[in-house]
Design a protein around this motif. Structure first.
Motif, PDB file in Angstrom:
ATOM      1  N   THR A 124     -23.428 -28.748 -27.589  1.00 17.75           N
ATOM      2  CA  THR A 124     -24.799 -28.318 -27.890  1.00 17.75           C
ATOM      3  C   THR A 124     -25.859 -29.142 -27.166  1.00 17.75           C
ATOM      4  OG1 THR A 124     -25.072 -29.773 -29.814  1.00 17.75           O
ATOM      5  CG2 THR A 124     -24.031 -27.627 -30.184  1.00 17.75           C
ATOM      6  N   GLY A 125     -25.496 -30.300 -26.670  1.00 24.48           N
ATOM      7  CA  GLY A 125     -26.490 -31.145 -26.019  1.00 24.48           C
ATOM      8  C   GLY A 125     -26.045 -32.592 -25.938  1.00 24.48           C
ATOM      9  N   GLU A 126     -27.028 -33.480 -25.838  1.00 25.05           N
ATOM     10  CA  GLU A 126     -26.760 -34.899 -25.652  1.00 25.05           C
ATOM     11  C   GLU A 126     -27.588 -35.725 -26.624  1.00 25.05           C
ATOM     12  OE1 GLU A 126     -26.041 -34.745 -20.789  1.00 25.05           O
ATOM     13  OE2 GLU A 126     -27.955 -35.455 -21.610  1.00 25.05           O
ATOM     14  N   ALA A 127     -27.094 -36.929 -26.898  1.00 25.50           N
ATOM     15  CA  ALA A 127     -27.839 -37.905 -27.693  1.00 25.50           C
ATOM     16  C   ALA A 127     -27.656 -39.269 -27.040  1.00 25.50           C
ATOM     17  CB  ALA A 127     -27.368 -37.933 -29.141  1.00 25.50           C
ATOM     18  N   VAL A 128     -28.674 -40.085 -27.131  1.00 23.56           N
ATOM     19  CA  VAL A 128     -28.626 -41.436 -26.584  1.00 23.56           C
ATOM     20  C   VAL A 128     -27.974 -42.363 -27.600  1.00 23.56           C
ATOM     21  CG1 VAL A 128     -29.988 -43.391 -25.770  1.00 23.56           C
ATOM     22  CG2 VAL A 128     -30.681 -41.062 -25.169  1.00 23.56           C
ATOM     23  N   ILE A 129     -27.024 -43.171 -27.134  1.00 21.03           N
ATOM     24  CA  ILE A 129     -26.379 -44.171 -27.984  1.00 21.03           C
ATOM     25  C   ILE A 129     -26.937 -45.543 -27.639  1.00 21.03           C
ATOM     26  CG2 ILE A 129     -24.206 -45.288 -28.605  1.00 21.03           C
ATOM     27  CD1 ILE A 129     -24.263 -42.465 -29.577  1.00 21.03           C
ATOM     28  N   ASP A 130     -27.519 -46.218 -28.629  1.00 18.12           N
ATOM     29  CA  ASP A 130     -27.964 -47.601 -28.481  1.00 18.12           C
ATOM     30  C   ASP A 130     -26.912 -48.477 -29.169  1.00 18.12           C
ATOM     31  OD1 ASP A 130     -29.080 -50.094 -28.498  1.00 18.12           O
ATOM     32  OD2 ASP A 130     -31.019 -49.479 -29.311  1.00 18.12           O
ATOM     33  N   PHE A 184     -29.025 -41.492 -37.104  1.00 20.63           N
ATOM     34  CA  PHE A 184     -29.465 -40.510 -36.111  1.00 20.63           C
ATOM     35  C   PHE A 184     -30.941 -40.208 -36.334  1.00 20.63           C
ATOM     36  CE2 PHE A 184     -30.157 -36.211 -34.547  1.00 20.63           C
ATOM     37  CZ  PHE A 184     -29.490 -36.218 -33.322  1.00 20.63           C
ATOM     38  N   GLN A 185     -31.692 -40.211 -35.254  1.00 19.38           N
ATOM     39  CA  GLN A 185     -33.100 -39.856 -35.365  1.00 19.38           C
ATOM     40  C   GLN A 185     -33.546 -39.125 -34.105  1.00 19.38           C
ATOM     41  OE1 GLN A 185     -34.690 -43.895 -35.903  1.00 19.38           O
ATOM     42  NE2 GLN A 185     -35.657 -43.760 -33.888  1.00 19.38           N
ATOM     43  N   THR A 186     -34.528 -38.274 -34.274  1.00 15.32           N
ATOM     44  CA  THR A 186     -35.083 -37.511 -33.168  1.00 15.32           C
ATOM     45  C   THR A 186     -36.521 -37.952 -32.941  1.00 15.32           C
ATOM     46  OG1 THR A 186     -33.665 -35.614 -33.668  1.00 15.32           O
ATOM     47  CG2 THR A 186     -35.599 -35.214 -32.301  1.00 15.32           C
ATOM     48  N   GLN A 187     -36.815 -38.289 -31.708  1.00 19.85           N
ATOM     49  CA  GLN A 187     -38.157 -38.748 -31.355  1.00 19.85           C
ATOM     50  C   GLN A 187     -38.795 -37.757 -30.385  1.00 19.85           C
ATOM     51  OE1 GLN A 187     -37.434 -42.641 -29.716  1.00 19.85           O
ATOM     52  NE2 GLN A 187     -37.283 -43.605 -31.704  1.00 19.85           N
ATOM     53  N   SER A 188     -40.088 -37.595 -30.502  1.00 22.80           N
ATOM     54  CA  SER A 188     -40.812 -36.719 -29.591  1.00 22.80           C
ATOM     55  C   SER A 188     -41.062 -37.427 -28.276  1.00 22.80           C
ATOM     56  CB  SER A 188     -42.153 -36.295 -30.206  1.00 22.80           C
ATOM     57  OG  SER A 188     -42.929 -35.570 -29.265  1.00 22.80           O
ATOM     58  N   LYS A 189     -40.877 -36.688 -27.187  1.00 21.48           N
ATOM     59  CA  LYS A 189     -41.177 -37.237 -25.871  1.00 21.48           C
ATOM     60  C   LYS A 189     -42.545 -36.778 -25.381  1.00 21.48           C
ATOM     61  CE  LYS A 189     -37.411 -35.816 -23.753  1.00 21.48           C
ATOM     62  NZ  LYS A 189     -36.362 -35.652 -22.718  1.00 21.48           N
ATOM     63  N   ARG A 244     -49.718 -30.381 -17.690  1.00 24.08           N
ATOM     64  CA  ARG A 244     -48.376 -30.908 -17.399  1.00 24.08           C
ATOM     65  C   ARG A 244     -47.638 -31.258 -18.694  1.00 24.08           C
ATOM     66  NH1 ARG A 244     -49.789 -35.185 -12.500  1.00 24.08           N
ATOM     67  NH2 ARG A 244     -50.181 -33.616 -10.846  1.00 24.08           N
ATOM     68  N   ALA A 245     -48.367 -31.828 -19.650  1.00 26.30           N
ATOM     69  CA  ALA A 245     -47.748 -32.199 -20.932  1.00 26.30           C
ATOM     70  C   ALA A 245     -47.276 -30.957 -21.676  1.00 26.30           C
ATOM     71  CB  ALA A 245     -48.743 -32.981 -21.789  1.00 26.30           C
ATOM     72  N   ARG A 246     -48.065 -29.873 -21.618  1.00 25.31           N
ATOM     73  CA  ARG A 246     -47.665 -28.633 -22.280  1.00 25.31           C
ATOM     74  C   ARG A 246     -46.413 -28.037 -21.633  1.00 25.31           C
ATOM     75  NH1 ARG A 246     -53.305 -27.893 -22.861  1.00 25.31           N
ATOM     76  NH2 ARG A 246     -53.439 -26.817 -20.851  1.00 25.31           N
ATOM     77  N   GLU A 247     -46.351 -28.131 -20.303  1.00 21.30           N
ATOM     78  CA  GLU A 247     -45.201 -27.577 -19.593  1.00 21.30           C
ATOM     79  C   GLU A 247     -43.911 -28.331 -19.922  1.00 21.30           C
ATOM     80  OE1 GLU A 247     -46.281 -27.703 -15.524  1.00 21.30           O
ATOM     81  OE2 GLU A 247     -47.645 -25.978 -15.628  1.00 21.30           O
ATOM     82  N   SER A 248     -44.052 -29.635 -20.196  1.00 21.97           N
ATOM     83  CA  SER A 248     -42.857 -30.430 -20.508  1.00 21.97           C
ATOM     84  C   SER A 248     -42.497 -30.386 -21.990  1.00 21.97           C
ATOM     85  CB  SER A 248     -43.071 -31.894 -20.102  1.00 21.97           C
ATOM     86  OG  SER A 248     -44.097 -32.484 -20.883  1.00 21.97           O
ATOM     87  N   ALA A 249     -43.279 -29.654 -22.799  1.00 19.66           N
ATOM     88  CA  ALA A 249     -43.041 -29.615 -24.240  1.00 19.66           C
ATOM     89  C   ALA A 249     -41.751 -28.894 -24.599  1.00 19.66           C
ATOM     90  CB  ALA A 249     -44.214 -28.954 -24.958  1.00 19.66           C
ATOM     91  N   LEU A 250     -41.228 -28.080 -23.680  1.00 15.96           N
ATOM     92  CA  LEU A 250     -39.975 -27.372 -23.953  1.00 15.96           C
ATOM     93  C   LEU A 250     -38.806 -28.341 -24.084  1.00 15.96           C
ATOM     94  CD1 LEU A 250     -40.361 -24.333 -21.533  1.00 15.96           C
ATOM     95  CD2 LEU A 250     -40.653 -24.348 -24.021  1.00 15.96           C
ATOM     96  N   ASP A 251     -38.951 -29.488 -23.446  1.00 19.38           N
ATOM     97  CA  ASP A 251     -37.889 -30.503 -23.532  1.00 19.38           C
ATOM     98  C   ASP A 251     -38.500 -31.766 -24.119  1.00 19.38           C
ATOM     99  OD1 ASP A 251     -35.458 -31.744 -23.230  1.00 19.38           O
ATOM    100  OD2 ASP A 251     -35.873 -32.392 -21.174  1.00 19.38           O
ATOM    101  N   SER A 252     -38.995 -31.638 -25.349  1.00 23.14           N
ATOM    102  CA  SER A 252     -39.840 -32.694 -25.914  1.00 23.14           C
ATOM    103  C   SER A 252     -39.143 -33.558 -26.946  1.00 23.14           C
ATOM    104  CB  SER A 252     -41.095 -32.071 -26.546  1.00 23.14           C
ATOM    105  OG  SER A 252     -40.715 -31.201 -27.593  1.00 23.14           O
ATOM    106  N   GLU A 253     -37.821 -33.396 -27.137  1.00 25.02           N
ATOM    107  CA  GLU A 253     -37.131 -34.160 -28.162  1.00 25.02           C
ATOM    108  C   GLU A 253     -36.065 -35.071 -27.560  1.00 25.02           C
ATOM    109  OE1 GLU A 253     -37.502 -31.355 -32.124  1.00 25.02           O
ATOM    110  OE2 GLU A 253     -35.681 -31.248 -30.900  1.00 25.02           O
ATOM    111  N   LEU A 254     -36.019 -36.277 -28.071  1.00 27.40           N
ATOM    112  CA  LEU A 254     -35.020 -37.251 -27.656  1.00 27.40           C
ATOM    113  C   LEU A 254     -34.176 -37.606 -28.874  1.00 27.40           C
ATOM    114  CD1 LEU A 254     -33.933 -39.286 -25.512  1.00 27.40           C
ATOM    115  CD2 LEU A 254     -35.601 -40.920 -26.425  1.00 27.40           C
ATOM    116  N   HIS A 255     -32.872 -37.292 -28.825  1.00 28.77           N
ATOM    117  CA  HIS A 255     -31.969 -37.596 -29.926  1.00 28.77           C
ATOM    118  C   HIS A 255     -31.367 -38.977 -29.694  1.00 28.77           C
ATOM    119  CE1 HIS A 255     -32.475 -33.477 -31.063  1.00 28.77           C
ATOM    120  NE2 HIS A 255     -31.915 -33.025 -29.957  1.00 28.77           N
ATOM    121  N   LEU A 256     -31.340 -39.782 -30.737  1.00 28.15           N
ATOM    122  CA  LEU A 256     -30.929 -41.182 -30.616  1.00 28.15           C
ATOM    123  C   LEU A 256     -30.043 -41.576 -31.788  1.00 28.15           C
ATOM    124  CD1 LEU A 256     -31.378 -43.974 -29.156  1.00 28.15           C
ATOM    125  CD2 LEU A 256     -33.327 -44.297 -30.674  1.00 28.15           C
TER     126      LEU A 256
END
Length: 308
Positions: A124-130, A184-189, A244-256
């Protein structure tokens, strides 16, 4: 035999006797702690359902996927130079203890663990591992010897007769399977106000280097940019940055995924879930054995000595 053991205990020096009691008591307490810790991990692993990277609920969860490096410079293990997603190493030196027996022991002189982030990827996608603070079960462990503080080569260069130094390096690699349980948390980019100000300033600086800048914003053609004309350029730059910020909103979530703030276990493992629970059950059995053996030894020492 029991009689000789009783006599040995009764003839022990006082300091040696109480030291033995303390050691047995510590074994008992340590065994109980290890049993409780292991059982808690078994229950958490079994009771936590597997989530997907894109739809995982916020909080404590479990992910299963494939490890993947972040874009940019690869992670390199310090001792072997191997490209990996995570590493940990230690360097030990063989030292003489001195005294009557003059035995030798290995003393750790240097150790470090990777804190570099990497990715877990599922269907389904990717998540960042710290990985900071994680309990890691790696896919590779290399141990070899040498004569210098830092190895001049990898495990294949190790001397047959060993050396003064012992090197150990543990790693996980890209494309290894990863079992991860943690917070697990999701942050807005989405850009922050500071980000937008910085991008606006950078765009204005770029325009000022353009020879057509004066023609574009010098509306009264007097050869200078007035305050009103500069504000017009700034408003246009802010509009472009906002678009530009609106155009990048489609990929606006970072899973961590990272270490839980409430102290619950954070585990990264190349072993599947079934192997994890089996391993921790054996750990629990070992802890329980230590608890009973240590407790029995402490009670036996005290009742034997104090029965006099």
């Amino acid at each position: 035999m029991e009689q000789s053991l009783v006599e040995s205990i009764n003839n022990m020096a006082t300091d040696d006797f109480w030291l033995s009691v303390v050691v047995a008591s510590l074994l008992c307490l340590g065994g109980f702690w290890w049993w409780f810790r292991s059982i808690k991990r078994v229950r958490l692993i079994e009771d936590t359902p597997t989530s997907k990277c894109r739809s995982a609920a916020q909080g404590y969860c479990e992910l299963i996927g494939i490890q993947k490096l972040m874009p940019g410079d690869p992670i390199k293990a310090p001792l072997t130079g191997t490209t990996c997603t995570w590493w940990s190493y230690s360097i030990e030196e063989k030292r003489h203890t001195g005294g009557k027996n003059n035995r030798t022991k290995w003393v750790t002189v240097e150790s470090e663990t990777s804190h570099s982030i990497f990715l877990i990827k599922d269907d389904t996608g990717e998540a960042v591992i710290d990985p900071e603070g994680a309990e890691v079960i790696p896919s590779a462990t290399d141990t070899w010897h040498g004569s210098s503080r830092f190895p001049s080569g990898g495990p294949k260069t190790s001397s047959f007769f060993g050396g003064r130094y012992r090197y150990t390096e543990k790693r996980m690699h890209e494309k290894d399977m990863l079992y991860a349980i943690g917070h697990f948390q999701t942050q807005s980019k989405m850009h922050t106000a500071m980000d937008r100000r910085n991008e606006t300033a950078a765009l204005l600086a770029e325009w000022k280097r353009d020879p057509h800048f004066m023609k574009q914003f010098d509306s009264d053609r007097d050869g200078e940019i007035s305050i009103e004309e500069w504000q017009g350029a700034r408003d246009k730059a802010m509009k472009i940055v906002a678009e530009r910020a609106r155009e990048s909103a489609l990929d606006s979530e970072l899973h961590l995924m990272l270490r839980p703030p409430d102290g619950r276990p954070f585990i990264l493992s190349v072993l599947p879930e079934s192997e994890m629970t089996k391993r921790f059950r054996w750990h629990a059995i070992g802890g329980l054995a230590g608890f009973f053996l240590g407790g029995a030894a402490a009670v036996f020492l005290l009742t034997t000595r104090l029965a006099l």
